[in-house]
Design an enzyme around this catalytic site. Sequence first.
Site, PDB file in Angstrom:
ATOM      1  N   CYS A  99       0.864  -1.103   0.076  1.00 56.68           N
ATOM      2  CA  CYS A  99      -0.192  -0.049  -0.034  1.00 56.68           C
ATOM      3  C   CYS A  99       0.940   1.182   0.076  1.00 56.68           C
ATOM      4  CB  CYS A  99      -1.019  -0.173   1.252  1.00 56.68           C
ATOM      5  SG  CYS A  99      -2.049   1.438   1.442  1.00 56.68           S
ATOM      6  N   HIS A 141      -9.184  -3.744  -1.692  1.00 55.59           N
ATOM      7  CA  HIS A 141      -8.246  -2.921  -1.045  1.00 55.59           C
ATOM      8  C   HIS A 141      -8.563  -1.476  -0.954  1.00 55.59           C
ATOM      9  CE1 HIS A 141      -4.014  -2.017   0.080  1.00 55.59           C
ATOM     10  NE2 HIS A 141      -4.472  -0.873  -0.169  1.00 55.59           N
ATOM     11  N   GLU A 142      -9.056  -0.937  -2.261  1.00 59.48           N
ATOM     12  CA  GLU A 142      -9.253   0.272  -2.421  1.00 59.48           C
ATOM     13  C   GLU A 142     -10.759   0.600  -1.679  1.00 59.48           C
ATOM     14  OE1 GLU A 142      -6.995   1.923  -3.329  1.00 59.48           O
ATOM     15  OE2 GLU A 142      -5.576   0.598  -4.375  1.00 59.48           O
ATOM     16  N   HIS A 145     -10.213   1.350   1.947  1.00 54.47           N
ATOM     17  CA  HIS A 145      -9.668   2.687   2.401  1.00 54.47           C
ATOM     18  C   HIS A 145     -10.912   3.614   2.566  1.00 54.47           C
ATOM     19  CE1 HIS A 145      -5.447   2.520   1.971  1.00 54.47           C
ATOM     20  NE2 HIS A 145      -5.240   1.993   0.911  1.00 54.47           N
TER      21      HIS A 145
END
Length: 184
Positions: A99, A141-142, A145
Amino acid sequence: MAILKVARMGHPVLRRKCAPIAPGQITGHKVQDLIRDMYETMSEYNGVGLAAPQVHNAVRLAIAGGEVDENGEPIYRVLINPEVTVLDEERTLGMYEGCLSVPGLRGWVERPAKIRVKAYNEKGRQEEFTLEGFPAIVTQHECDHLDGVLYVDRITDMTRFAFEDEAERFLEHVDEDDEKEAEL
Ligand code: ZN
Protein backbone atom coordinates in the site's frame (compact mmCIF):
# COMPACT_ATOMS: atom_id res chain seq x y z
CA MET A 1 -2.52 18.83 -12.55
CA ALA A 2 -0.59 18.00 -9.46
CA ILE A 3 1.12 15.15 -7.74
CA LEU A 4 -0.51 14.94 -4.33
CA LYS A 5 1.06 14.08 -1.01
CA VAL A 6 0.23 10.54 0.05
CA ALA A 7 -0.98 10.05 3.64
CA ARG A 8 0.89 7.36 5.54
CA MET A 9 -0.41 4.94 8.17
CA GLY A 10 -0.95 6.85 11.40
CA HIS A 11 -2.57 9.84 9.69
CA PRO A 12 -6.19 9.97 10.90
CA VAL A 13 -7.55 10.62 7.38
CA LEU A 14 -6.80 6.95 6.62
CA ARG A 15 -9.06 5.83 9.46
CA ARG A 16 -12.17 7.84 8.66
CA LYS A 17 -15.32 6.54 7.08
CA CYS A 18 -15.38 8.62 3.90
CA ALA A 19 -18.41 10.64 2.81
CA PRO A 20 -20.33 9.86 -0.38
CA ILE A 21 -20.10 12.24 -3.32
CA ALA A 22 -23.38 13.66 -4.59
CA PRO A 23 -23.82 12.16 -8.10
CA GLY A 24 -24.62 15.61 -9.48
CA GLN A 25 -21.17 16.82 -8.43
CA ILE A 26 -19.19 14.12 -10.21
CA THR A 27 -18.79 16.04 -13.47
CA GLY A 28 -18.03 19.29 -11.64
CA HIS A 29 -14.49 20.64 -11.71
CA LYS A 30 -13.75 19.84 -8.07
CA VAL A 31 -14.27 16.08 -8.43
CA GLN A 32 -12.80 16.00 -11.96
CA ASP A 33 -9.65 17.81 -10.77
CA LEU A 34 -9.30 15.37 -7.89
CA ILE A 35 -9.62 12.38 -10.26
CA ARG A 36 -6.97 13.86 -12.56
CA ASP A 37 -4.59 14.54 -9.69
CA MET A 38 -5.16 11.05 -8.29
CA TYR A 39 -4.28 9.50 -11.66
CA GLU A 40 -1.13 11.57 -11.78
CA THR A 41 -0.19 10.69 -8.20
CA MET A 42 -0.87 6.99 -8.73
CA SER A 43 1.25 6.83 -11.85
CA GLU A 44 4.08 8.84 -10.24
CA TYR A 45 4.30 6.25 -7.46
CA ASN A 46 3.59 3.20 -9.68
CA GLY A 47 0.35 2.41 -7.92
CA VAL A 48 -2.21 -0.02 -9.29
CA GLY A 49 -4.88 1.76 -7.33
CA LEU A 50 -5.40 4.79 -5.14
CA ALA A 51 -8.20 5.92 -2.85
CA ALA A 52 -9.08 9.56 -2.16
CA PRO A 53 -8.33 9.36 1.61
CA GLN A 54 -4.76 8.40 0.67
CA VAL A 55 -4.43 11.91 -0.74
CA HIS A 56 -6.17 13.53 2.25
CA ASN A 57 -9.68 13.67 0.75
CA ALA A 58 -12.17 11.74 2.85
CA VAL A 59 -14.65 11.09 0.04
CA ARG A 60 -15.85 7.83 -1.51
CA LEU A 61 -13.72 7.91 -4.63
CA ALA A 62 -11.03 5.47 -5.72
CA ILE A 63 -9.16 4.41 -8.83
CA ALA A 64 -8.65 0.68 -9.23
CA GLY A 65 -6.51 -1.13 -11.79
CA GLY A 66 -5.32 -4.67 -12.31
CA GLU A 67 -7.42 -5.39 -15.40
CA VAL A 68 -6.09 -5.45 -18.96
CA ASP A 69 -7.93 -4.95 -22.23
CA GLU A 70 -7.73 -7.28 -25.25
CA ASN A 71 -4.40 -5.67 -26.28
CA GLY A 72 -2.90 -6.22 -22.86
CA GLU A 73 -3.14 -2.52 -21.98
CA PRO A 74 -4.00 -1.79 -18.36
CA ILE A 75 -7.51 -0.62 -17.54
CA TYR A 76 -8.22 1.63 -14.59
CA ARG A 77 -11.70 2.22 -13.28
CA VAL A 78 -12.85 5.24 -11.36
CA LEU A 79 -15.14 4.08 -8.55
CA ILE A 80 -17.38 6.64 -6.90
CA ASN A 81 -19.64 5.58 -3.99
CA PRO A 82 -18.80 1.92 -4.76
CA GLU A 83 -20.81 -0.96 -3.32
CA VAL A 84 -19.15 -4.37 -3.27
CA THR A 85 -21.06 -7.65 -3.05
CA VAL A 86 -19.14 -10.88 -2.51
CA LEU A 87 -20.32 -13.45 -5.07
CA ASP A 88 -18.53 -16.45 -3.69
CA GLU A 89 -17.91 -16.67 0.06
CA GLU A 90 -16.04 -19.96 -0.27
CA ARG A 91 -13.34 -19.12 -2.77
CA THR A 92 -10.64 -16.76 -1.51
CA LEU A 93 -7.47 -15.46 -3.05
CA GLY A 94 -4.37 -14.76 -0.98
CA MET A 95 -1.72 -12.27 -1.94
CA TYR A 96 1.08 -10.24 -0.43
CA GLU A 97 -0.49 -6.80 -0.57
CA GLY A 98 1.32 -3.52 -0.45
CA CYS A 99 0.00 0.00 0.00
CA LEU A 100 1.32 3.45 -0.88
CA SER A 101 0.20 4.51 2.60
CA VAL A 102 2.22 1.71 4.24
CA PRO A 103 5.45 2.06 2.27
CA GLY A 104 8.10 -0.64 2.20
CA LEU A 105 5.97 -3.39 3.72
CA ARG A 106 4.08 -6.43 2.45
CA GLY A 107 1.48 -8.53 4.20
CA TRP A 108 -0.43 -11.67 3.30
CA VAL A 109 -4.16 -11.03 2.99
CA GLU A 110 -6.90 -13.39 1.85
CA ARG A 111 -10.01 -11.94 0.28
CA PRO A 112 -13.01 -13.22 -1.64
CA ALA A 113 -11.93 -14.03 -5.20
CA LYS A 114 -15.11 -12.92 -6.97
CA ILE A 115 -17.13 -9.77 -6.39
CA ARG A 116 -19.84 -7.67 -7.98
CA VAL A 117 -19.24 -3.92 -7.97
CA LYS A 118 -21.79 -1.14 -8.37
CA ALA A 119 -20.35 2.37 -8.63
CA TYR A 120 -20.59 5.67 -10.43
CA ASN A 121 -17.85 6.25 -12.98
CA GLU A 122 -16.05 9.54 -13.72
CA LYS A 123 -18.83 10.54 -16.15
CA GLY A 124 -21.42 10.25 -13.41
CA ARG A 125 -22.97 7.10 -14.85
CA GLN A 126 -23.74 4.14 -12.64
CA GLU A 127 -22.00 0.93 -13.68
CA GLU A 128 -22.17 -2.65 -12.49
CA PHE A 129 -19.57 -5.28 -13.22
CA THR A 130 -18.04 -8.49 -11.92
CA LEU A 131 -14.38 -8.89 -11.02
CA GLU A 132 -12.31 -11.97 -10.33
CA GLY A 133 -8.75 -12.59 -9.25
CA PHE A 134 -6.22 -9.77 -9.00
CA PRO A 135 -8.58 -6.94 -10.09
CA ALA A 136 -11.05 -8.12 -7.41
CA ILE A 137 -8.29 -7.85 -4.81
CA VAL A 138 -7.31 -4.35 -5.94
CA THR A 139 -10.92 -3.12 -5.82
CA GLN A 140 -11.54 -4.58 -2.35
CA HIS A 141 -8.31 -3.02 -1.07
CA GLU A 142 -9.33 0.40 -2.45
CA CYS A 143 -12.91 0.14 -1.18
CA ASP A 144 -11.57 -0.75 2.28
CA HIS A 145 -9.72 2.58 2.28
CA LEU A 146 -13.09 4.35 1.94
CA ASP A 147 -14.16 2.77 5.25
CA GLY A 148 -10.92 3.58 7.05
CA VAL A 149 -9.63 0.02 6.78
CA LEU A 150 -6.02 -0.79 5.85
CA TYR A 151 -4.79 -4.14 4.55
CA VAL A 152 -2.72 -4.55 7.70
CA ASP A 153 -6.03 -4.89 9.62
CA ARG A 154 -6.77 -8.00 7.55
CA ILE A 155 -3.50 -9.85 8.12
CA THR A 156 -4.29 -12.93 10.18
CA ASP A 157 -0.76 -14.38 10.38
CA MET A 158 1.71 -11.71 11.49
CA THR A 159 4.67 -13.94 10.52
CA ARG A 160 3.64 -13.10 6.98
CA PHE A 161 3.99 -9.35 7.44
CA ALA A 162 7.42 -8.16 6.38
CA PHE A 163 9.56 -5.50 4.82
CA GLU A 164 9.44 -5.74 1.05
CA ASP A 165 13.05 -6.87 0.50
CA GLU A 166 12.86 -9.52 3.20
CA ALA A 167 9.48 -10.72 1.96
CA GLU A 168 10.96 -11.25 -1.49
CA ARG A 169 13.97 -13.07 -0.04
CA PHE A 170 12.41 -15.23 2.64
CA LEU A 171 8.68 -15.64 2.23
CA GLU A 172 6.94 -18.04 -0.08
CA HIS A 173 4.37 -17.05 -2.65
CA VAL A 174 5.58 -13.50 -3.04
CA ASP A 175 4.36 -12.75 -6.50
CA GLU A 176 7.22 -11.97 -8.84
CA ASP A 177 4.93 -10.57 -11.48
CA ASP A 178 5.92 -6.91 -11.66
CA GLU A 179 2.39 -5.64 -12.03
CA LYS A 180 1.28 -7.44 -8.90
CA GLU A 181 4.25 -6.13 -6.96
CA ALA A 182 2.87 -2.65 -7.34
CA GLU A 183 1.25 -0.84 -4.44
CA LEU A 184 -2.43 -0.28 -3.94
ZN1 ZN B 1 -3.74 1.05 -0.05
